[in-house]
Design an enzyme around this catalytic site. Structure first.
Site, PDB file in Angstrom:
ATOM      1  N   SER A 136      42.217  43.937  46.162  1.00 53.13           N
ATOM      2  CA  SER A 136      42.777  43.468  44.899  1.00 53.13           C
ATOM      3  C   SER A 136      42.616  44.564  43.858  1.00 53.13           C
ATOM      4  O   SER A 136      41.499  45.051  43.636  1.00 53.13           O
ATOM      5  CB  SER A 136      42.046  42.193  44.447  1.00 53.13           C
ATOM      6  OG  SER A 136      42.521  41.751  43.196  1.00 53.13           O
ATOM      7  N   LYS A 164      47.110  42.725  40.176  1.00 47.83           N
ATOM      8  CA  LYS A 164      46.992  41.835  39.026  1.00 47.83           C
ATOM      9  C   LYS A 164      48.176  42.093  38.091  1.00 47.83           C
ATOM     10  O   LYS A 164      48.541  43.251  37.832  1.00 47.83           O
ATOM     11  CB  LYS A 164      45.678  42.075  38.276  1.00 47.83           C
ATOM     12  CG  LYS A 164      44.429  41.732  39.068  1.00 47.83           C
ATOM     13  CD  LYS A 164      44.293  40.238  39.273  1.00 47.83           C
ATOM     14  CE  LYS A 164      42.979  39.907  39.970  1.00 47.83           C
ATOM     15  NZ  LYS A 164      42.788  38.449  40.143  1.00 47.83           N
ATOM     16  N   GLU A 216      50.733  34.632  43.116  1.00 47.77           N
ATOM     17  CA  GLU A 216      49.542  33.795  43.026  1.00 47.77           C
ATOM     18  C   GLU A 216      49.298  33.305  41.592  1.00 47.77           C
ATOM     19  O   GLU A 216      49.282  34.096  40.655  1.00 47.77           O
ATOM     20  CB  GLU A 216      48.333  34.588  43.526  1.00 47.77           C
ATOM     21  CG  GLU A 216      47.043  33.803  43.571  1.00 47.77           C
ATOM     22  CD  GLU A 216      45.890  34.663  44.066  1.00 47.77           C
ATOM     23  OE1 GLU A 216      44.742  34.199  43.978  1.00 47.77           O
ATOM     24  OE2 GLU A 216      46.131  35.794  44.544  1.00 47.77           O
ATOM     25  N   ASP A 241      45.506  29.120  43.267  1.00 46.50           N
ATOM     26  CA  ASP A 241      44.117  29.565  43.269  1.00 46.50           C
ATOM     27  C   ASP A 241      43.327  28.671  42.328  1.00 46.50           C
ATOM     28  O   ASP A 241      42.781  27.640  42.721  1.00 46.50           O
ATOM     29  CB  ASP A 241      44.060  31.041  42.851  1.00 46.50           C
ATOM     30  CG  ASP A 241      42.642  31.593  42.744  1.00 46.50           C
ATOM     31  OD1 ASP A 241      41.671  30.845  42.959  1.00 46.50           O
ATOM     32  OD2 ASP A 241      42.485  32.789  42.435  1.00 46.50           O
ATOM     33  N   LYS A 265      38.724  30.012  47.517  1.00 48.34           N
ATOM     34  CA  LYS A 265      37.555  30.729  47.017  1.00 48.34           C
ATOM     35  C   LYS A 265      36.349  29.821  47.199  1.00 48.34           C
ATOM     36  O   LYS A 265      36.310  28.704  46.679  1.00 48.34           O
ATOM     37  CB  LYS A 265      37.718  31.097  45.539  1.00 48.34           C
ATOM     38  CG  LYS A 265      38.570  32.331  45.269  1.00 48.34           C
ATOM     39  CD  LYS A 265      38.392  32.779  43.827  1.00 48.34           C
ATOM     40  CE  LYS A 265      39.088  34.122  43.577  1.00 48.34           C
ATOM     41  NZ  LYS A 265      40.523  33.952  43.296  1.00 48.34           N
ATOM     42  N   GLY A 293      38.279  36.405  46.595  1.00 47.55           N
ATOM     43  CA  GLY A 293      36.948  36.863  46.240  1.00 47.55           C
ATOM     44  C   GLY A 293      36.698  36.867  44.748  1.00 47.55           C
ATOM     45  O   GLY A 293      37.623  36.821  43.940  1.00 47.55           O
TER      46      GLY A 293
END
Length: 379
Positions: A136, A164, A216, A241, A265, A293
């Site tokens: 990520s 991101k 996401e 998420d 997660k 994570g």
């Protein structure tokens, strides 16, 4: 089994490379490590990987410390239990605070697996010996710097990269990475940064042209209708998420068709027991999952690797090597990735030794509580 002692260690580790999300930038991380001791003086370790600031979730390191020392420690001390799932029942009356609970649940699973002379992965029902890993990458100052970071990870053998994104940093960086790496397994994560207005929907829909594996959590955690509308509009899979904290949230996602992929997660879902149940439910519904994570230290990362060995974790998980984040981790040896894959530990429990000296060196706070000697049941 009976937990006779609980120790908590608040530890800060510097990051090798600072990390920028849609909400803030961080150059170090502070997590709480949980050590549970049973009546035979065996120990199990877990990790409270809560953020320091209330941007990803309402929980923070400070609230987790308060919850752990004020409630969770006393809820588990002296309690008889046979399976880690029983320990979750100790805090059934406590609403929320999933990150804090996850640290205690992880330590219970580690302790139980060691008592049964099996690996954590085996105890969870894992079926694979190697887990595919992705990385990520945060928001960078320029696209050129982002491309340099992507190149480093691809050169290291990682076959999946997550970027991101946020309003103003979305289409152009995705376009640049896709042009540079046409075949790369690429997906984006907004951490709920977008509104559900028409312009935001239109902006996100533009990403459909770049062959992403998933988009996401584009919208706020509770906004299932917006996710459902976007999923209906685009071919790219929407992944949830932050929206899925409890199993009921996953049932809502399924009923509303708000996404086609689930990021599990462990910390967000209050630990390994609930995370495994989410895996099972998603598997029954034909929804692929992967393990996200929270830049865990080695203890939490080892738990993530073990969970990712379950059969429905068919997408690369965020279980990359510790060296991507920390120059020295709290376990030995450190978790390493080879050609974008991580071996599932086979030793008892999490399968790693604890670096007590490094924990002590980086310790910010410490807490210790145990049952009275005449009630410990030690033999």
């Amino acid at each position: 089994m009976k937990i006779t002692r609980v120790r908590l260690f608040e530890v800060e580790l510097p990051l090798v490379h600072s990390f920028q999300t849609s909400s803030h930038k961080k150059s170090s991380l502070t997590h709480i490590l949980v050590e549970l001791t049973d009546e035979h003086d065996s120990t199990g370790w877990g990790e409270v990987a809560s953020p320091t600031h209330p941007y990803f979730t309402s929980e923070t390191t400070d609230t987790a410390w308060l919850m752990a020392t004020g409630y969770l420690v006393q809820s588990v001390l002296g309690v008889e239990w046979e399976h880690p799932g029983d320990v979750d029942g100790c805090w059934a009356k406590i609403r929320g605070h999933e990150f804090a609970k996850a640290g205690f649940a992880g330590a219970a699973w580690d302790l139980w697996a060691k008592a049964n002379s099996q690996s954590l992965a085996a105890g969870l029902g894992g079926t694979r010996s190697v887990v595919r890993s992705g990385v990520s990458l945060g928001i960078e100052p320029t696209i050129d710097i982002l491309l340099d970071q992507v190149d480093k990870q691809v050169s290291a053998g990682y076959g999946r990269v997550k970027l991101k994104i946020a309003p103003g940093w979305d289409v152009l960086p995705v376009q640049a990475v896709r042009q540079a790496y046409p075949a790369l397994d690429l997906h984006v994560d907004a951490n709920g940064a977008y509104g559900s207005d028409t312009s935001s929907m239109d902006r996100l829909a533009q990403l459909d042209a770049y062959g992403l594996t998933m988009i996401e959590q584009p919208f706020a955690p509770r906004d299932f209708p917006a996710h459902a509308r976007l999923q209906e509009r685009i071919a790219t899979a929407v992944c949830l998420d932050e929206a899925v904290v409890q199993l009921d949230d996953l049932r809502t996602m399924i009923a509303m068709k708000a996404g086609r992929v689930l990021n599990i997660k462990v910390s967000r879902m209050a630990g390994l027991t609930v995370a495994k149940a989410a895996h099972d439910l998603a598997w029954n519904e034909g929804i692929p999952v992967w393990c996200g994570g929270m830049h865990e230290f080695g203890i939490g990362r080892a738990g993530n690797v073990a969970l990712s060995s379950l059969p429905n974790f068919t997408l690369p998980s965020d279980v990359s090597g510790s060296d991507k984040y920390y120059a020295r981790d709290v376990i030995t040896p450190a978790i390493t990735a080879r050609d974008g894959a991580v071996d599932v530990p086979t030793g008892p429990g999490i399968g790693f030794a604890i670096d007590h000296a490094w924990i002590a060196h980086n310790q910010l706070r410490y807490f210790d509580s145990e049952v009275p000697a005449d009630q410990s049941g030690r033999q």
